[in-house]
Write a protein that holds these residues in place. Structure first.
Motif, mmCIF file in Angstrom:
data_model
loop_
_atom_site.group_PDB
_atom_site.id
_atom_site.type_symbol
_atom_site.label_atom_id
_atom_site.label_comp_id
_atom_site.label_asym_id
_atom_site.label_seq_id
_atom_site.Cartn_x
_atom_site.Cartn_y
_atom_site.Cartn_z
ATOM 1 N N THR A 106 -13.428 24.621 19.928
ATOM 2 C CA THR A 106 -13.696 23.700 21.028
ATOM 3 C C THR A 106 -15.123 23.874 21.513
ATOM 4 O OG1 THR A 106 -12.930 22.926 23.187
ATOM 5 C CG2 THR A 106 -12.905 25.293 22.813
ATOM 6 N N THR A 107 -15.643 22.829 22.134
ATOM 7 C CA THR A 107 -16.995 22.883 22.679
ATOM 8 C C THR A 107 -17.144 21.849 23.789
ATOM 9 O OG1 THR A 107 -19.346 22.912 22.080
ATOM 10 C CG2 THR A 107 -18.010 21.158 21.142
ATOM 11 N N ARG A 108 -18.231 21.937 24.532
ATOM 12 C CA ARG A 108 -18.537 20.958 25.569
ATOM 13 C C ARG A 108 -19.308 19.785 24.962
ATOM 14 N NH1 ARG A 108 -20.234 23.425 31.380
ATOM 15 N NH2 ARG A 108 -18.303 24.570 31.811
ATOM 16 N N VAL A 109 -19.167 18.632 25.615
ATOM 17 C CA VAL A 109 -19.887 17.446 25.149
ATOM 18 C C VAL A 109 -20.483 16.714 26.345
ATOM 19 C CG1 VAL A 109 -18.462 17.112 23.085
ATOM 20 C CG2 VAL A 109 -17.809 16.011 25.240
ATOM 21 N N VAL A 110 -21.485 15.886 26.043
ATOM 22 C CA VAL A 110 -22.054 14.940 26.994
ATOM 23 C C VAL A 110 -21.652 13.550 26.519
ATOM 24 C CG1 VAL A 110 -24.175 13.939 27.921
ATOM 25 C CG2 VAL A 110 -23.987 16.422 27.620
ATOM 26 N N THR A 111 -21.105 12.731 27.432
ATOM 27 C CA THR A 111 -20.627 11.403 27.045
ATOM 28 C C THR A 111 -21.462 10.319 27.720
ATOM 29 O OG1 THR A 111 -18.998 11.377 28.839
ATOM 30 C CG2 THR A 111 -18.291 12.286 26.726
ATOM 31 N N GLY A 112 -21.074 9.062 27.498
ATOM 32 C CA GLY A 112 -21.846 7.925 27.988
ATOM 33 C C GLY A 112 -21.775 7.735 29.489
ATOM 34 N N LYS A 113 -22.806 7.114 30.001
ATOM 35 C CA LYS A 113 -22.844 6.804 31.426
ATOM 36 C C LYS A 113 -21.804 5.731 31.749
ATOM 37 C CE LYS A 113 -27.891 7.349 31.346
ATOM 38 N NZ LYS A 113 -29.177 6.615 31.532
ATOM 39 N N PRO A 114 -21.273 5.731 32.980
ATOM 40 C CA PRO A 114 -20.360 4.648 33.379
ATOM 41 C C PRO A 114 -21.063 3.294 33.299
ATOM 42 C CG PRO A 114 -20.255 6.473 34.929
ATOM 43 C CD PRO A 114 -21.422 6.757 34.028
ATOM 44 N N GLY A 115 -20.297 2.258 33.001
ATOM 45 C CA GLY A 115 -20.869 0.918 32.899
ATOM 46 C C GLY A 115 -21.037 0.486 31.460
ATOM 47 N N THR A 116 -22.156 -0.141 31.174
ATOM 48 C CA THR A 116 -22.377 -0.690 29.829
ATOM 49 C C THR A 116 -22.576 0.384 28.768
ATOM 50 O OG1 THR A 116 -24.753 -0.876 30.278
ATOM 51 C CG2 THR A 116 -23.376 -2.812 30.731
ATOM 52 N N HIS A 117 -22.876 1.621 29.185
ATOM 53 C CA HIS A 117 -23.087 2.698 28.213
ATOM 54 C C HIS A 117 -21.888 3.634 28.110
ATOM 55 C CE1 HIS A 117 -27.179 1.467 27.622
ATOM 56 N NE2 HIS A 117 -27.504 1.662 28.889
ATOM 57 N N ALA A 118 -20.729 3.217 28.592
ATOM 58 C CA ALA A 118 -19.532 4.059 28.523
ATOM 59 C C ALA A 118 -19.165 4.341 27.071
ATOM 60 C CB ALA A 118 -18.372 3.378 29.243
ATOM 61 N N THR A 119 -18.762 5.562 26.811
ATOM 62 C CA THR A 119 -18.311 5.925 25.463
ATOM 63 C C THR A 119 -17.000 5.198 25.175
ATOM 64 O OG1 THR A 119 -19.357 8.097 25.544
ATOM 65 C CG2 THR A 119 -17.534 7.814 23.993
ATOM 66 N N PRO A 120 -16.889 4.506 24.045
ATOM 67 C CA PRO A 120 -15.667 3.741 23.760
ATOM 68 C C PRO A 120 -14.499 4.651 23.393
ATOM 69 C CG PRO A 120 -17.163 3.619 21.902
ATOM 70 C CD PRO A 120 -17.912 4.320 23.001
ATOM 71 N N LEU A 121 -13.300 4.144 23.581
ATOM 72 C CA LEU A 121 -12.083 4.832 23.144
ATOM 73 C C LEU A 121 -11.716 4.284 21.773
ATOM 74 C CD1 LEU A 121 -9.925 4.671 26.414
ATOM 75 C CD2 LEU A 121 -11.747 6.258 25.806
ATOM 76 N N LEU A 122 -11.544 5.174 20.811
ATOM 77 C CA LEU A 122 -11.269 4.711 19.457
ATOM 78 C C LEU A 122 -10.659 5.812 18.609
ATOM 79 C CD1 LEU A 122 -13.659 6.062 17.485
ATOM 80 C CD2 LEU A 122 -15.060 4.350 18.593
ATOM 81 N N THR A 123 -10.129 5.397 17.484
ATOM 82 C CA THR A 123 -9.697 6.313 16.426
ATOM 83 C C THR A 123 -10.363 5.865 15.145
ATOM 84 O OG1 THR A 123 -7.571 6.929 17.394
ATOM 85 C CG2 THR A 123 -7.765 7.074 15.009
ATOM 86 N N GLU A 124 -11.134 6.755 14.544
ATOM 87 C CA GLU A 124 -11.799 6.482 13.271
ATOM 88 C C GLU A 124 -11.747 7.752 12.417
ATOM 89 O OE1 GLU A 124 -12.793 4.275 11.426
ATOM 90 O OE2 GLU A 124 -12.824 2.475 12.681
ATOM 91 N N THR A 125 -12.365 7.700 11.239
ATOM 92 C CA THR A 125 -12.394 8.881 10.368
ATOM 93 C C THR A 125 -13.831 9.296 10.102
ATOM 94 O OG1 THR A 125 -12.262 7.425 8.425
ATOM 95 C CG2 THR A 125 -10.206 8.372 9.236
#
Length: 740
Positions: free
Chosen positions: A475-494
């Motif tokens: 496990t590790t820490r992460v930085v994600t997208g800013k709220p609004g238009t730069h929000a990190t999307p929710l998805l499942t990919e490979t």
């Protein structure tokens, strides 16, 4: 005169003699020809019919002699007045069973029925002497005739026999009503076409016999289904959405048939929403993309009606994930249905913990409410301790953060009120929408070929975990997208490969919204940042940053191609990982320890290659290196504002993107609306228009690059996808990709 008469009489006698002679000769000639024809026909018959060996054939007797009428029928009619046909005129071969091939090779003429009837008297003579032989003679006659065998008279067509019904007599009236309702009123109970088709097929195969009742009484399957529907609230669903008909008051076939279909419809609704959710993810936001996994109504009917435990079979459509089941247990506790009593914190003075400083020691206050506070917050250590110490203050601070309160760590009146009102309040709602989001995720999060390995990232918790065989590997820490238009999307990919020393291809959104306006202020800003600008012949621009330690993506990029064009990567700015809230990026996810992350993934994908963080770091340089996975590793980006930690404590996190608020509002205020319908969202369009650059801007190719706009951002980032073959005579069209 007398002489004339004498001469006339003599002349008459001469004429009569000549006529008699002529008639005699004609009759003899006709009889001779008739006999010749009979002989020829018999020879043909004998040649066509197989004969046994001579040693096994007894000598012919008079009884074996019969008249052959097949070839002489027409002529025998002419001479029947002259000479009767003898039975011994034509000897017949010994009686041999005739085969179809024998009949086909007989060159005899077909005899009309009328003429055959005329020849019957010819058979009377042998019939008088040997009446027992008359029947074989008829058989032989039929054998020698090539006419088609007589067709027996057609019997009157029998009516099709109706299959016996398997429906018990007591259920037949209900079955009849079900047949009528399903044939005419199916849409009244089932809105979805696939469910109507499944109902028609299922009940039709069982002669429309009811499955939920027998003789008017509930079956075990019906009792199991009803029990599960009534307990829907335990899985975060609303029992009111799955109406249970009143079978007790259903005393007529009409009422029983109506209740039968209504219970089936509620079962369909439960299975469908338990598996895929009460609302489709597109109802919430346009930056969510999970694979669809709808239920098959045919499978639901077959599974539930044949299961030993129908309640458990219906419950199996809920998510099987461990974190979902832990939330379900915590939901019961929040509703006061847990193993222990509901804990209430009494009102009292504010409690504050003051840590030690250089000038003073720590200040720890005592209060009789602290043991209840420890139990409420899940602090098992020192459960009876009345001191409001650092551990308690830290737990209060986390609770306040999850409840979107100011995280002070002070137990004040507002915090006490929030702690005491979890029933039917926001915390329950938050748990409910988190359970709902688990329904959107794939049932199998990992890759079976890799020990069910997968990556799961929780945006509100800013953490990433690598799982394998049900256990956390890293496990590790992460930085994600800013709220609004730069929000990190929710998805499942490979994740298909890792790039060491990546080039940063600046997204068009950043190029046109940030860098080009900056160039108007300072034409040298890109040079000072180490960025390269290229302008294509159509006037569009592309900005990139070559590999290196100062690259915005750091040293490693983790690629899981997706329509949102986001990925995980290293970063040269490590200071943000120390912050509690880490939503600062343009949508991509920055990883705190990328070299360790890369080695963990590579060892899962290629265990024999023995990758270590040191080996990964040894690849750092100025040339891109792609390390492809033989088997892709699933990546699941989730939004868990409520979850149970490793210690069994229910944790809440801030609703950084407002997804909880949106979903709670939809569930509470959109009754009657089809929330399962897919909502189409237009993706942000980042076109690359022609741009006039200010003087002094360094252009790497000075307009000598691509004739058009060049490779799109997806192709620069993940490589060009293989285009489908173009139709003959046409040029393949360039794919247009929109980025965030």
């Amino acid at each position: 005169m007398r002489n004339c008469l004498n001469h006339r009489a003599g002349f008459d006698r001469v004429l009569m003699t000549v006529a008699a002679t002529f008639l005699t000769v004609s009759a003899s000639s006709a009889l001779a020809q008739d006999q010749a024809r009979s002989s020829a026909a018999e020879l043909a018959i004998e040649a066509a019919i197989p004969r046994p060996e001579p040693a096994n054939v007894p000598p012919p007797t008079a009884a074996d002699i019969k008249l052959e009428t097949t070839a002489t029928v027409q002529d025998s009619a002419k001479v029947s007045t002259q000479e009767p046909v003898k039975a011994d005129a034509a000897p017949a071969p010994n009686k041999v069973e005739t085969k179809p091939s024998d009949v086909a090779t007989t060159p005899a003429t077909e005899t009309p029925k009328s003429e055959t009837a005329k020849t019957e008297p010819a058979k009377t003579e042998p019939a008088k002497t040997e009446p027992a032989k008359t029947e074989p003679a008829k058989a032989d006659t039929a054998t020698a005739t090539p006419a088609a065998p007589a067709v027996p008279a057609a019997a009157p067509a029998a009516e099709p026999v109706k299959a016996a019904s398997n429906v018990p007599a007591a259920d037949q009236p209900v079955a009849d009503k079900l047949k009528d309702m399903i044939g005419a009123k199916t849409s009244r109970y089932f809105d979805r076409k696939n469910e109507r088709a499944a109902i028609e097929k299922f009940y039709g195969a069982r002669d429309f016999a009811p499955v939920w009742t027998q003789g008017g009484s509930l079956t075990a399957a019906a009792k199991g289904v009803i029990a599960r529907l009534k307990d829907a609230a335990s899985d975060g669903l609303n029992p009111a959405d799955y109406a249970v008909p009143d079978f007790a008051s259903a005393t007529t076939p009409d009422a029983l048939a109506d209740a039968e279909l209504k219970l089936t419809a509620s079962m369909f609704d439960y299975a469908r929403q338990a598996q895929s959710g009460r609302m489709h993810w597109s109802q919430v936001s346009g930056d969510i993309l999970y694979p669809e996994h709808p239920v098959d109504p045919n499978e639901v009917l077959a599974k539930i009606t044949t299961a030993t435990d129908a309640s458990a079979a219906l419950d199996s459509y809920n998510p099987p994930h461990k974190l979902y089941k832990e939330l379900k247990a915590k939901l019961a506790e929040l509703r006061g249905q847990g193993n222990g009593p509901v804990i209430e914190i009494a009102d009292g003075p504010s409690l504050k913990y003051t840590p030690a400083t250089k000038k003073q020691a720590e200040i720890v206050v005592e209060d009789p409410r602290v043991p209840q506070l420890r139990a409420k917050l899940g602090l098992a250590e020192n459960a009876s301790d009345t001191r409001y110490d650092a551990a308690v203050a830290d737990a209060v601070r986390k609770f306040q953060s999850g409840a979107e309160m100011k995280a002070t760590g002070i137990l004040d009146d507002k915090t006490v009120k929030a702690l005491n009102t979890p029933k039917r309040d926001k915390q329950i709602d938050v748990v409910l929408v988190n359970m709902e989001r688990w329904r959107w995720l794939p049932r199998d999060l990992g890759a079976p070929a890799l020990g069910d390995a997968y990556v799961i990232l929780n945006i509100p918790d800013y953490t990433l975990k690598v799982m394998q065989r049900g256990q956390q590997v890293w496990t590790t820490r992460v930085v994600t997208g800013k709220p609004g238009t730069h929000a990190t999307p929710l998805l499942t990919e490979t994740m298909k490969y890792i790039t060491v020393n990546p080039t940063w291809n600046v997204p068009p959104s950043i190029v046109y919204n940030e860098y080009l306006p900056a160039l108007q202020q300072d034409p040298t800003v890109l040079q000072r940042m180490g960025l390269k600008l290229e302008q294509n012949r159509d006037g569009s621009v592309h900005i990139s940053q070559p590999p290196g330690e100062a690259n915005a993506l750091g040293r490693i990029r983790f690629n899981f191609p997706n329509k949102f064009l986001v990925y995980q990567h290293d970063t040269p700015d490590k200071n943000l990982f120390a912050r509690e809230d880490r939503a600062f990026s343009h949508g991509c996810m920055r990883v705190q320890n990328p070299d360790q992350y890369a080695s963990v993934l590579l060892n899962i994908a290629m265990p024999n290659d023995k990758y270590t963080p040191e080996r990964v770091r040894s690849m750092y340089g100025k040339s891109e290196i792609d390390l492809k996975f033989p088997t892709p590793i699933p990546v699941n980006i989730t939004y868990q504002t409520a979850f149970v930690d490793d210690a069994g404590k229910l944790q809440f996190r801030k609703d950084v993107y407002g997804r909880d608020a949106t979903m709670i509002n939809i569930l509470k205020n959109n009754r009657g609306k089809d929330l399962e319908a897919v909502v189409a969202h237009s993706q942000p369009s980042y076109s690359r228009p022609a741009t006039t650059l200010p003087s002094g801007v360094a252009v790497a190719n000075n307009g000598g690059g691509f004739g058009s706009s060049g490779p799109n951002f997806f192709e620069r980032l993940f490589g060009a996808p293989t285009p489908p073959p173009a139709p003959v005579g046409r040029r393949p069209q360039q794919q247009r990709v929109f980025t965030r």
